[in-house]
Scaffold this motif. Sequence first.
Motif, PDB file in Angstrom:
ATOM      1  N   LYS A 423      -0.234  -9.810   3.179  1.00 55.53           N
ATOM      2  CA  LYS A 423      -1.458  -9.589   2.405  1.00 55.53           C
ATOM      3  C   LYS A 423      -1.311  -8.365   1.507  1.00 55.53           C
ATOM      4  O   LYS A 423      -1.689  -8.372   0.324  1.00 55.53           O
ATOM      5  CB  LYS A 423      -2.645  -9.412   3.351  1.00 55.53           C
ATOM      6  CG  LYS A 423      -3.971  -9.236   2.634  1.00 55.53           C
ATOM      7  CD  LYS A 423      -5.119  -9.096   3.630  1.00 55.53           C
ATOM      8  CE  LYS A 423      -6.447  -8.894   2.898  1.00 55.53           C
ATOM      9  NZ  LYS A 423      -7.579  -8.711   3.848  1.00 55.53           N
ATOM     10  N   HIS A 424      -0.717  -7.292   2.068  1.00 50.85           N
ATOM     11  CA  HIS A 424      -0.520  -6.058   1.292  1.00 50.85           C
ATOM     12  C   HIS A 424       0.420  -6.315   0.107  1.00 50.85           C
ATOM     13  O   HIS A 424       0.172  -5.856  -1.019  1.00 50.85           O
ATOM     14  CB  HIS A 424       0.056  -4.976   2.202  1.00 50.85           C
ATOM     15  CG  HIS A 424       0.303  -3.673   1.494  1.00 50.85           C
ATOM     16  ND1 HIS A 424      -0.707  -2.890   0.975  1.00 50.85           N
ATOM     17  CD2 HIS A 424       1.479  -3.023   1.206  1.00 50.85           C
ATOM     18  CE1 HIS A 424      -0.181  -1.818   0.401  1.00 50.85           C
ATOM     19  NE2 HIS A 424       1.143  -1.875   0.524  1.00 50.85           N
ATOM     20  N   LEU A 425       1.480  -7.074   0.364  1.00 54.57           N
ATOM     21  CA  LEU A 425       2.443  -7.386  -0.685  1.00 54.57           C
ATOM     22  C   LEU A 425       1.781  -8.200  -1.802  1.00 54.57           C
ATOM     23  O   LEU A 425       1.993  -7.920  -3.007  1.00 54.57           O
ATOM     24  CB  LEU A 425       3.617  -8.166  -0.088  1.00 54.57           C
ATOM     25  CG  LEU A 425       4.782  -8.491  -1.036  1.00 54.57           C
ATOM     26  CD1 LEU A 425       5.458  -7.216  -1.510  1.00 54.57           C
ATOM     27  CD2 LEU A 425       5.800  -9.398  -0.341  1.00 54.57           C
ATOM     28  N   GLN A 426       0.984  -9.178  -1.417  1.00 62.62           N
ATOM     29  CA  GLN A 426       0.312 -10.016  -2.413  1.00 62.62           C
ATOM     30  C   GLN A 426      -0.684  -9.204  -3.245  1.00 62.62           C
ATOM     31  O   GLN A 426      -0.856  -9.446  -4.445  1.00 62.62           O
ATOM     32  CB  GLN A 426      -0.384 -11.191  -1.710  1.00 62.62           C
ATOM     33  CG  GLN A 426       0.601 -12.235  -1.194  1.00 62.62           C
ATOM     34  CD  GLN A 426      -0.024 -13.221  -0.216  1.00 62.62           C
ATOM     35  OE1 GLN A 426      -1.037 -12.920   0.413  1.00 62.62           O
ATOM     36  NE2 GLN A 426       0.580 -14.387  -0.103  1.00 62.62           N
ATOM     37  N   GLU A 427      -1.325  -8.230  -2.607  1.00 62.93           N
ATOM     38  CA  GLU A 427      -2.259  -7.367  -3.340  1.00 62.93           C
ATOM     39  C   GLU A 427      -1.511  -6.519  -4.376  1.00 62.93           C
ATOM     40  O   GLU A 427      -2.008  -6.290  -5.492  1.00 62.93           O
ATOM     41  CB  GLU A 427      -3.015  -6.466  -2.366  1.00 62.93           C
ATOM     42  CG  GLU A 427      -4.056  -7.210  -1.539  1.00 62.93           C
ATOM     43  CD  GLU A 427      -4.655  -6.342  -0.452  1.00 62.93           C
ATOM     44  OE1 GLU A 427      -4.122  -5.216  -0.224  1.00 62.93           O
ATOM     45  OE2 GLU A 427      -5.627  -6.772   0.190  1.00 62.93           O
ATOM     46  N   GLN A 428      -0.320  -6.049  -4.008  1.00 63.10           N
ATOM     47  CA  GLN A 428       0.484  -5.275  -4.954  1.00 63.10           C
ATOM     48  C   GLN A 428       0.919  -6.122  -6.148  1.00 63.10           C
ATOM     49  O   GLN A 428       0.867  -5.679  -7.298  1.00 63.10           O
ATOM     50  CB  GLN A 428       1.715  -4.709  -4.244  1.00 63.10           C
ATOM     51  CG  GLN A 428       1.409  -3.557  -3.297  1.00 63.10           C
ATOM     52  CD  GLN A 428       2.671  -2.982  -2.693  1.00 63.10           C
ATOM     53  OE1 GLN A 428       3.558  -3.712  -2.269  1.00 63.10           O
ATOM     54  NE2 GLN A 428       2.769  -1.661  -2.675  1.00 63.10           N
ATOM     55  N   PHE A 429       1.302  -7.353  -5.852  1.00 62.06           N
ATOM     56  CA  PHE A 429       1.741  -8.227  -6.933  1.00 62.06           C
ATOM     57  C   PHE A 429       0.576  -8.665  -7.827  1.00 62.06           C
ATOM     58  O   PHE A 429       0.793  -9.041  -8.979  1.00 62.06           O
ATOM     59  CB  PHE A 429       2.481  -9.447  -6.363  1.00 62.06           C
ATOM     60  CG  PHE A 429       3.959  -9.227  -6.206  1.00 62.06           C
ATOM     61  CD1 PHE A 429       4.825  -9.471  -7.264  1.00 62.06           C
ATOM     62  CD2 PHE A 429       4.486  -8.733  -5.031  1.00 62.06           C
ATOM     63  CE1 PHE A 429       6.179  -9.263  -7.143  1.00 62.06           C
ATOM     64  CE2 PHE A 429       5.840  -8.514  -4.885  1.00 62.06           C
ATOM     65  CZ  PHE A 429       6.703  -8.782  -5.948  1.00 62.06           C
ATOM     66  N   ALA A 430      -0.634  -8.603  -7.300  1.00 62.55           N
ATOM     67  CA  ALA A 430      -1.791  -8.970  -8.122  1.00 62.55           C
ATOM     68  C   ALA A 430      -1.874  -8.074  -9.350  1.00 62.55           C
ATOM     69  O   ALA A 430      -2.190  -8.518 -10.470  1.00 62.55           O
ATOM     70  CB  ALA A 430      -3.078  -8.878  -7.300  1.00 62.55           C
TER      71      ALA A 430
END
Length: 531
Positions: A423-430
């Motif tokens: 989830k944290h990784l996906q938020e960064q990529f957002a």
Amino acid sequence: MPSDCIHYRDTNYFSNFICDYLDQKEALRGFYHRFPKLANFEKQISEKQDQFSIEHRQVLAKVLKHQYSTIEVSDNTQVNIDLLKEDATFTITTGHQLNLFTGPLYFLYKIVSTINLTTILKEKYPEYNFVPIYWMATEDHDFDEINYFNFRGKKVQWNRKDGGAVGPFDTKGLDTVFDVFSAEIGSGRNAEHLKSLFKEAYLKHNNLAEATRYLANELFKKHGLVIIDGNDHDLKQLFVPIMEKELIDKVAYQNVLPKAKELEEKGYHAQVTPREINLFYLSEGSRERIVEKEGVYFVNETDIRWSSSEILKELNEFPERFSPNVIMRPLYQEVILPNLCYIGGGGELAYWLELKDYFEAEKITFPMLLLRNSVMIRTEKQAEKVKKLNVSVKELFLKQHELINRKVRQISNIDINFDSQRKHLQEQFAGLYDLAEQTDVTFLNAVKAQEKKQLKGLDVLEKRLLKAQRIKLGDQVKRLTVLQNELFPNQSLQERTTNFSELYLEYGENLIPFLIETLDPLKGEFLIITQ
């Protein structure tokens, strides 16, 4: 005797088709006549009584008397055979292949379900009589499916030449099988009784049908079980009018094929597909399909030929030479028996559920269809291990790798779930996606590829961590694996693998009474019994 139960769907061993039938889903309502509820039997009785003739009853009783002439008939079974002559008597039927020494455990569960349902019905409808029937599949020709049984993880197999219907197979060579089984089973009172059962059944009877009748009779004669072999001249004579229409008008094909297609349109898998003619021709060592081309009938893989008039003459003179296939066998059964309900496994009920329109076309009452009892029997020691390992009933039925991974995650002192990191990784990529949209498509694709790569990397790390924890927690994993392997031999249901002899060594002559007392055929759930 503690017990537990689980819905058939939750075992993951039963098809959606059968589970939806048990749940009485509306999509399947047109595929059965009446659902097997106790209250529904009253109308089923009335309908079958109006249809079934006294002449058929007389023929049935006469044939059964002849078929039982070579074995000792118990008082209860004899009473039931005599009752079949009466207009107020009906049958509950199960059927099974002639598996060597009964084959898997569910052979017993089928028959116990049948016996117990007759008892329940007698209590509910005391003015009627109900007889449990075991239909021997003597005309089946799949020898490879029945020529063995499993004992303590080993296959005890009968090797002989194959060919034709299995019922008439002579019992030569089974003395060698007996020697192998005797060596494996050891000694002791229960072991000696099992040896005696095998020897009396298979070494003192001339063919597989006679041996199977003897064995089933010995196991269930106290409970009035009636065993029938449909491969009989007089019984098939009653079926001649329907076989004539099958040969000339292809009635089964016209009615079952649309039903099978309707099932598939609803998202289910059709269990069987009808042929244009659903009859075999029996001769010594052969059971081959009857095929018609341009008015000429012939037996597949042979030189036998008939015209239309010739095959009808053959049928009327020698009906015993004509053998219904899987499509017509259920109809044959319902023509010669005053039957209310058929009890079978999931695969059996699946093909029965394609046949309702065929029965209606032939004006034969479609029986209720009841899934046999399914059971797992475990020892108190095994139940205690389940408790210590903190495994739920539902978890027991998981595939082994799923069960182990789930329990490792539960008992590990490390969090092996990387969902928060994902989830944290996906938020960064957002944020990178917002930036990419302001540039060009090549940069956007590069961001997508990088996100996919890093998420995959997390998956790999999670799996490596899980593997490391499985090694660290090796003792618990081993105990869990051993336990599940005991309860699910060959990673299958106990009832589909284990032979009754293994339980008989433990429980002896109390095994059948124990099952009779325990199993409720109308319960509709998979039973786990601690004994």
